[in-house]
Design a protein around this motif. Structure first.
Motif, mmCIF file in Angstrom:
data_model
loop_
_atom_site.group_PDB
_atom_site.id
_atom_site.type_symbol
_atom_site.label_atom_id
_atom_site.label_comp_id
_atom_site.label_asym_id
_atom_site.label_seq_id
_atom_site.Cartn_x
_atom_site.Cartn_y
_atom_site.Cartn_z
ATOM 1 N N VAL A 150 -96.340 3.524 -61.107
ATOM 2 C CA VAL A 150 -94.921 3.161 -61.225
ATOM 3 C C VAL A 150 -94.523 2.383 -59.976
ATOM 4 O O VAL A 150 -94.902 2.761 -58.857
ATOM 5 N N VAL A 151 -93.761 1.314 -60.165
ATOM 6 C CA VAL A 151 -93.190 0.545 -59.061
ATOM 7 C C VAL A 151 -91.680 0.606 -59.195
ATOM 8 O O VAL A 151 -91.142 0.462 -60.297
ATOM 9 N N ILE A 152 -90.972 0.815 -58.087
ATOM 10 C CA ILE A 152 -89.510 0.781 -58.140
ATOM 11 C C ILE A 152 -88.986 -0.375 -57.299
ATOM 12 O O ILE A 152 -89.460 -0.620 -56.187
ATOM 13 N N GLY A 153 -88.024 -1.119 -57.874
ATOM 14 C CA GLY A 153 -87.436 -2.258 -57.184
ATOM 15 C C GLY A 153 -87.118 -3.359 -58.169
ATOM 16 O O GLY A 153 -87.525 -3.304 -59.338
ATOM 17 N N GLY A 154 -86.393 -4.375 -57.709
ATOM 18 C CA GLY A 154 -86.014 -5.453 -58.615
ATOM 19 C C GLY A 154 -86.083 -6.837 -58.013
ATOM 20 O O GLY A 154 -85.721 -7.819 -58.658
ATOM 21 N N GLY A 155 -86.556 -6.926 -56.777
ATOM 22 C CA GLY A 155 -86.657 -8.212 -56.106
ATOM 23 C C GLY A 155 -88.055 -8.793 -56.165
ATOM 24 O O GLY A 155 -88.918 -8.310 -56.905
ATOM 25 N N ASN A 156 -88.279 -9.841 -55.379
ATOM 26 C CA ASN A 156 -89.595 -10.489 -55.358
ATOM 27 C C ASN A 156 -90.708 -9.510 -55.003
ATOM 28 O O ASN A 156 -91.787 -9.533 -55.600
ATOM 29 N N THR A 157 -90.431 -8.654 -54.007
ATOM 30 C CA THR A 157 -91.463 -7.708 -53.561
ATOM 31 C C THR A 157 -91.915 -6.815 -54.706
ATOM 32 O O THR A 157 -93.120 -6.643 -54.944
ATOM 33 N N ALA A 158 -90.966 -6.267 -55.443
ATOM 34 C CA ALA A 158 -91.301 -5.358 -56.531
ATOM 35 C C ALA A 158 -92.095 -6.050 -57.629
ATOM 36 O O ALA A 158 -93.094 -5.514 -58.133
ATOM 37 N N VAL A 159 -91.658 -7.256 -58.014
ATOM 38 C CA VAL A 159 -92.351 -7.979 -59.085
ATOM 39 C C VAL A 159 -93.743 -8.391 -58.638
ATOM 40 O O VAL A 159 -94.719 -8.271 -59.396
ATOM 41 N N GLU A 160 -93.874 -8.869 -57.397
ATOM 42 C CA GLU A 160 -95.194 -9.246 -56.879
ATOM 43 C C GLU A 160 -96.120 -8.044 -56.823
ATOM 44 O O GLU A 160 -97.311 -8.142 -57.152
ATOM 45 N N GLU A 161 -95.594 -6.892 -56.382
ATOM 46 C CA GLU A 161 -96.412 -5.680 -56.313
ATOM 47 C C GLU A 161 -96.856 -5.250 -57.718
ATOM 48 O O GLU A 161 -98.019 -4.889 -57.926
ATOM 49 N N ALA A 162 -95.932 -5.304 -58.679
ATOM 50 C CA ALA A 162 -96.267 -4.912 -60.053
ATOM 51 C C ALA A 162 -97.357 -5.816 -60.625
ATOM 52 O O ALA A 162 -98.323 -5.336 -61.243
ATOM 53 N N LEU A 163 -97.213 -7.119 -60.413
ATOM 54 C CA LEU A 163 -98.215 -8.063 -60.910
ATOM 55 C C LEU A 163 -99.561 -7.837 -60.235
ATOM 56 O O LEU A 163 -100.610 -7.847 -60.897
ATOM 57 N N PHE A 164 -99.541 -7.610 -58.945
ATOM 58 C CA PHE A 164 -100.789 -7.365 -58.218
ATOM 59 C C PHE A 164 -101.482 -6.110 -58.727
ATOM 60 O O PHE A 164 -102.708 -6.081 -58.895
ATOM 61 N N LEU A 165 -100.709 -5.074 -58.997
ATOM 62 C CA LEU A 165 -101.290 -3.801 -59.420
ATOM 63 C C LEU A 165 -101.954 -3.878 -60.793
ATOM 64 O O LEU A 165 -102.812 -3.056 -61.109
ATOM 65 N N THR A 166 -101.587 -4.876 -61.604
ATOM 66 C CA THR A 166 -102.246 -5.020 -62.912
ATOM 67 C C THR A 166 -103.711 -5.389 -62.769
ATOM 68 O O THR A 166 -104.476 -5.274 -63.721
ATOM 69 N N ASN A 167 -104.118 -5.823 -61.575
ATOM 70 C CA ASN A 167 -105.539 -6.096 -61.325
ATOM 71 C C ASN A 167 -106.365 -4.819 -61.329
ATOM 72 O O ASN A 167 -107.586 -4.866 -61.497
ATOM 73 N N PHE A 168 -105.707 -3.680 -61.154
ATOM 74 C CA PHE A 168 -106.417 -2.409 -61.043
ATOM 75 C C PHE A 168 -105.946 -1.396 -62.084
ATOM 76 O O PHE A 168 -106.755 -0.777 -62.763
ATOM 77 N N ALA A 169 -104.642 -1.223 -62.187
ATOM 78 C CA ALA A 169 -104.090 -0.158 -63.011
ATOM 79 C C ALA A 169 -104.200 -0.461 -64.502
ATOM 80 O O ALA A 169 -104.227 -1.622 -64.920
ATOM 81 N N PHE A 239 -95.156 3.341 -56.197
ATOM 82 C CA PHE A 239 -95.016 2.307 -55.174
ATOM 83 C C PHE A 239 -93.544 1.955 -54.973
ATOM 84 O O PHE A 239 -92.859 1.547 -55.912
ATOM 85 N N VAL A 240 -93.069 2.146 -53.751
ATOM 86 C CA VAL A 240 -91.684 1.835 -53.408
ATOM 87 C C VAL A 240 -91.650 0.402 -52.891
ATOM 88 O O VAL A 240 -92.285 0.071 -51.885
ATOM 89 N N ALA A 241 -90.898 -0.461 -53.584
ATOM 90 C CA ALA A 241 -90.859 -1.886 -53.242
ATOM 91 C C ALA A 241 -89.417 -2.369 -53.206
ATOM 92 O O ALA A 241 -89.012 -3.252 -53.946
ATOM 93 N N ILE A 242 -88.642 -1.758 -52.335
ATOM 94 C CA ILE A 242 -87.224 -2.112 -52.236
ATOM 95 C C ILE A 242 -86.945 -2.869 -50.931
ATOM 96 O O ILE A 242 -85.812 -2.922 -50.466
ATOM 97 N N GLY A 243 -88.009 -3.462 -50.376
ATOM 98 C CA GLY A 243 -87.840 -4.321 -49.207
ATOM 99 C C GLY A 243 -88.369 -3.709 -47.927
ATOM 100 O O GLY A 243 -88.757 -2.538 -47.879
ATOM 101 N N HIS A 244 -88.396 -4.530 -46.884
ATOM 102 C CA HIS A 244 -88.821 -4.098 -45.554
ATOM 103 C C HIS A 244 -87.707 -4.377 -44.553
ATOM 104 O O HIS A 244 -86.915 -5.300 -44.733
ATOM 105 N N ALA A 245 -87.678 -3.576 -43.514
ATOM 106 C CA ALA A 245 -86.687 -3.756 -42.459
ATOM 107 C C ALA A 245 -87.404 -4.005 -41.140
ATOM 108 O O ALA A 245 -88.036 -3.101 -40.592
#
Length: 313
Positions: A150-169, A239-245
């Motif tokens: 599961v990925v949480i988020g709605g920005g570029n980071t979240a979508v990129e992480e979700a797409l990347f994870l399809t290589n494995f999950a 995977f938490v993908a709600i940005g970095h600070a």
């Protein structure tokens, strides 16, 4: 007891960027002082297996940072357990004030304070960090081959992480609290076309659930914000993908920033907007955020500082 410590190069931060800068500036006979900060070793100290560090097929994150600290010390760097509370970049020598009461005076400063992933703030999220909860798909995605995540988020980071994870999950569920994504349209198009990805709209994560012995994630408790209905979404990884600070609080009013708080550097260098102040690693890098790229920038910062100091002399 307060004291004043003088150095040619003060390195603030102790992740891969900071320790690499310490190694290179030590080799340049600059006798650097490195102040570790609140989290000695940086984000890798909360990472378990690291499999993308060159030369190490697999190593625990904390073990890698222990080795990097030892390397910096062996080269001659003075590594101190302290935390810089304020910094004066208005004149040289630059002055940094430590929580210990020590005042640091430096001819050049290398900032390597890093960036922290933003978290949801759930007690269960904290509990399972490193045991199924992650904020870096490129770091940990490999461990979820053939599993559901599961990925949480709605920005570029979240979508990129979700797409990347399809290589494995085998399946990726993207959870977003609104009914539309904030990410770039081209990324959304790829996301919606990917058969492995399912999107849950208008939904928040209330709790991460899992096993105790061994510690591991088995799912998340999700809540629809419109209906109030709750459900358990099964997964092995969250995977938490709600940005970095970026940790730029020390310099936010003194240095030029970009992209929401990252320290700006002159392209192709580590020179900041103030001469003699250099920045490396996740503090300035909002694109790659990898240990190996941070280390590379730490090397660049030390070389840039060495050349700059030679020009001043």
């Amino acid at each position: 007891m307060s004291e004043t410590k003088k150095t040619k190069v003060l390195i603030i931060g102790s992740g891969p960027a900071g320790y690499t800068a310490a190694v290179y500036s030590s080799r340049a006979m600059l006798e650097p002082v490195l102040v570790q900060g609140l989290q000695p070793g940086g984000q890798l100290t909360i990472t378990t297996e690291v499999e993308n560090w060159p030369g190490e097929t697999e190593i625990q994150g904390p073990d890698l940072m222990v080795k990097m600290e030892a390397h910096a010390k062996a080269m001659g760097a003075e590594v101190l357990t302290d935390y810089i509370t304020s910094l004066d970049l208005s004149k040289r020598p630059f002055t940094a004030y430590g929580d210990s009461g020590t005042t640091y005076e430096a001819d050049a400063i290398i900032l390597a304070t890093g960036a922290q992933a933003r978290w949801l703030g759930l007690p269960s999220e904290e509990k399972f960090k490193g045991f199924g909860v992650s904020a870096c798909a490129t770091c940990d995605g490999f461990f979820y081959r053939g599993r559901e995540v599961v990925v949480i988020g709605g920005g570029n980071t979240a979508v990129e992480e979700a797409l990347f994870l399809t290589n494995f999950a085998s399946k990726v569920t993207l959870i977003h609290r609104r009914d539309s994504l904030r990410s770039e349209k081209i990324l959304q198009d790829r996301l919606f076309k990917n058969p492995k990805i399912e999107v849950m709209w208008d939904t928040t994560v209330e709790e991460v659930v899992g096993t105790e012995a061994p510690l591991g994630v088995t799912g998340v408790r999700a809540k629809n914000v419109k209906t109030g209905e709750e459900s358990i979404v099964p997964c092995d990884g969250f995977f938490v993908a709600i940005g970095h600070a970026p940790a730029s609080e020390l310099v936010k009013d003194q240095l030029k920033l970009h992209s929401g708080g990252y320290v700006w550097v002159e392209p192709g260098t580590t020179h900041t907007s103030i001469e003699g102040v250099f920045a490396a690693g996740d503090l300035t890098d909002h694109t790659y955020r990898q240990a190996v790229t941070s280390a590379g920038m730490g090397c660049m910062a030390a070389l840039d500082a060495e050349r700059w100091l030679a020009e001043q002399d």
